[in-house]
Write a protein that holds these residues in place. Sequence first.
Motif, PDB file in Angstrom:
ATOM      1  N   GLN A  30      12.567  21.956  46.918  1.00 23.40           N
ATOM      2  CA  GLN A  30      11.463  21.724  47.835  1.00 23.40           C
ATOM      3  C   GLN A  30      10.399  20.821  47.201  1.00 23.40           C
ATOM      4  O   GLN A  30       9.837  19.952  47.864  1.00 23.40           O
ATOM      5  N   ARG A  31      10.127  21.016  45.913  1.00 22.67           N
ATOM      6  CA  ARG A  31       9.205  20.112  45.222  1.00 22.67           C
ATOM      7  C   ARG A  31       9.802  18.708  45.144  1.00 22.67           C
ATOM      8  O   ARG A  31       9.101  17.694  45.311  1.00 22.67           O
ATOM      9  N   GLN A  33      11.821  17.426  47.284  1.00 21.31           N
ATOM     10  CA  GLN A  33      11.745  16.853  48.626  1.00 21.31           C
ATOM     11  C   GLN A  33      10.385  16.197  48.860  1.00 21.31           C
ATOM     12  O   GLN A  33      10.290  15.106  49.427  1.00 21.31           O
ATOM     13  N   VAL A  34       9.323  16.855  48.396  1.00 17.48           N
ATOM     14  CA  VAL A  34       7.983  16.284  48.547  1.00 17.48           C
ATOM     15  C   VAL A  34       7.886  14.967  47.789  1.00 17.48           C
ATOM     16  O   VAL A  34       7.357  13.971  48.313  1.00 17.48           O
ATOM     17  N   HIS A  37       9.788  12.150  49.595  1.00 13.03           N
ATOM     18  CA  HIS A  37       9.177  11.667  50.837  1.00 13.03           C
ATOM     19  C   HIS A  37       7.748  11.168  50.645  1.00 13.03           C
ATOM     20  O   HIS A  37       7.286  10.332  51.429  1.00 13.03           O
ATOM     21  N   LYS A  38       7.044  11.654  49.629  1.00 12.79           N
ATOM     22  CA  LYS A  38       5.627  11.293  49.467  1.00 12.79           C
ATOM     23  C   LYS A  38       5.360  10.412  48.249  1.00 12.79           C
ATOM     24  O   LYS A  38       4.285   9.812  48.146  1.00 12.79           O
ATOM     25  N   TRP A  40       5.570   9.860  43.763  1.00 15.75           N
ATOM     26  CA  TRP A  40       5.166  10.598  42.556  1.00 15.75           C
ATOM     27  C   TRP A  40       3.826  10.048  42.074  1.00 15.75           C
ATOM     28  O   TRP A  40       3.715   8.885  41.680  1.00 15.75           O
ATOM     29  N   ALA A  45       7.323   6.051  47.643  1.00 12.10           N
ATOM     30  CA  ALA A  45       8.241   7.128  48.014  1.00 12.10           C
ATOM     31  C   ALA A  45       9.670   6.598  48.081  1.00 12.10           C
ATOM     32  O   ALA A  45       9.923   5.498  48.589  1.00 12.10           O
ATOM     33  N   ASP A 107      13.272  18.587  39.388  1.00  7.89           N
ATOM     34  CA  ASP A 107      13.056  18.828  40.817  1.00  7.89           C
ATOM     35  C   ASP A 107      13.742  17.753  41.658  1.00  7.89           C
ATOM     36  O   ASP A 107      14.347  18.053  42.701  1.00  7.89           O
ATOM     37  N   TYR A 111      16.780  18.160  44.483  1.00  8.89           N
ATOM     38  CA  TYR A 111      16.738  17.710  45.880  1.00  8.89           C
ATOM     39  C   TYR A 111      17.882  16.744  46.185  1.00  8.89           C
ATOM     40  O   TYR A 111      18.493  16.814  47.251  1.00  8.89           O
ATOM     41  N   GLU A 388       8.722  19.071  58.711  1.00  6.90           N
ATOM     42  CA  GLU A 388       7.774  18.333  59.548  1.00  6.90           C
ATOM     43  C   GLU A 388       7.797  18.853  60.983  1.00  6.90           C
ATOM     44  O   GLU A 388       6.744  19.019  61.621  1.00  6.90           O
ATOM     45  N   GLN A 391       6.113  22.272  61.188  1.00  9.08           N
ATOM     46  CA  GLN A 391       4.668  22.141  61.032  1.00  9.08           C
ATOM     47  C   GLN A 391       4.018  21.703  62.334  1.00  9.08           C
ATOM     48  O   GLN A 391       2.991  22.256  62.747  1.00  9.08           O
TER      49      GLN A 391
END
Length: 438
Positions: A30-31, A33-34, A37-38, A40, A45, A107, A111, A388, A391
């Motif tokens: 999960q980390r 995945q962030v 997508h976002k 580092w 990304a 991490d 993923y 997403e 959310q």
Amino acid sequence: MMARSCAALGVLLWMFCAGIANAADDQAWQRGQVMYHKGWNGQAACVRCHGNLGQGKEEGGLQAPPLAGKPDRQHLQRALLEGVGGNGQLLHPLMPRYHIDAAGLDDMLAYLSVIGKDTPGLTDTALRVGISLPDNVYGAAIQAGLTKAFDQVPNGVYGRKLELFVNPAPDQVFVEVASLQSGVQAASSSTIEVNRLAVIGSLPVPGLASFSDTLAQDSFHLLPSMREQVSALLAQAALYARGVASSNRATQQLTLIYDQGNDPALHVLLKELRQQARVNHQSLREQIWSAKVRQPGEAVIYMGSAANLREVLAATGEGLVYASAIHIGPASLQLPPVQAARLRLLLPWRTSSPVFDLPTAYSDAACAAGMVLIETLKRSGRQLGHAELLQQLNQLRDFTVPGFGAISFHSGQHYGSSGGQLLAVDVEHGIFKVLRRW
């Protein structure tokens, strides 16, 4: 004896440690995945060039390679930190050089080993929507309603065409919409462990008396809870009681009849109704079928199956009988006209017409569920994943579907609406008429 005890203790410790390890693995991907997508620490990304599913894509005239699978740690480290490919050659200058630490690298590896599995039914050009339906008039109506909603976005959402799959395997679809409840459980128990399948706007099975308000974690219902539905029946019966009672009568007498005394969900609901009746100054007499009302013209709320419907009507004199349009609606159209005229049925959603049949009502509800899906997809953005979507569903507030009403969700509250209709039964024409909306 001591050996057996030690062995058992060893098994328990192994299970405990395995559970901790699985939880840690989940947190790692999960980390990752962030980061994927976002980015580092503000750096680019990965998803921009390598795609939502790690499949690789063309960006700026260059073809980025696929990343999905289980890349070698050393190769991934050299690619990210030094810009060196697996063949030892320098990567293109557009490939960022990341300042990532060892934990972050772990991490990302976690993923990349599951990427793609967390978004089944999702590609760059299509989004597969599952729906669980029976092969009957209700199934056809629900499918037609959902198709009507999808037809409003013929080009899809962010370039992804919405494709409807009827009765699919759980790992074929990204989300499930407008299924009958009997099919929802199969989808919710998906074998995909990486992320959970969202279920939007599941519908109750016509003719099946169910009183449970328990929802799966990621199931979002458009309809009111059973507690709200039966509360509405109490309110409507109270309005009738005021009309027939003498002006000096302080307490309204209602009779509650039910025929499933061994249903735990029903007993939870009954407790809530007793409390509400006291607040409303209603005398709520309860009877487990079968029993007769004590006073002519007394209003009755029937919470039971269609099997005893005729007997209930025959045993309750001349007063009105309130019941669920879902639980007994289809059977009500088979009643003698004199009995049907005494029925008042609650439909826990609004319809687009003041006169309709039950399949049409299901079609309207399915269309509303499709509109909710489309709206949340628009809000989720192009870089879509289950996280997403969930959310945005939890943040949906006062989204109005024409002819259906406003829908809102938030974390811990997955019943989206509180509106409904009180119906009269027209046996001659096989339809229902709307007496009151709220």
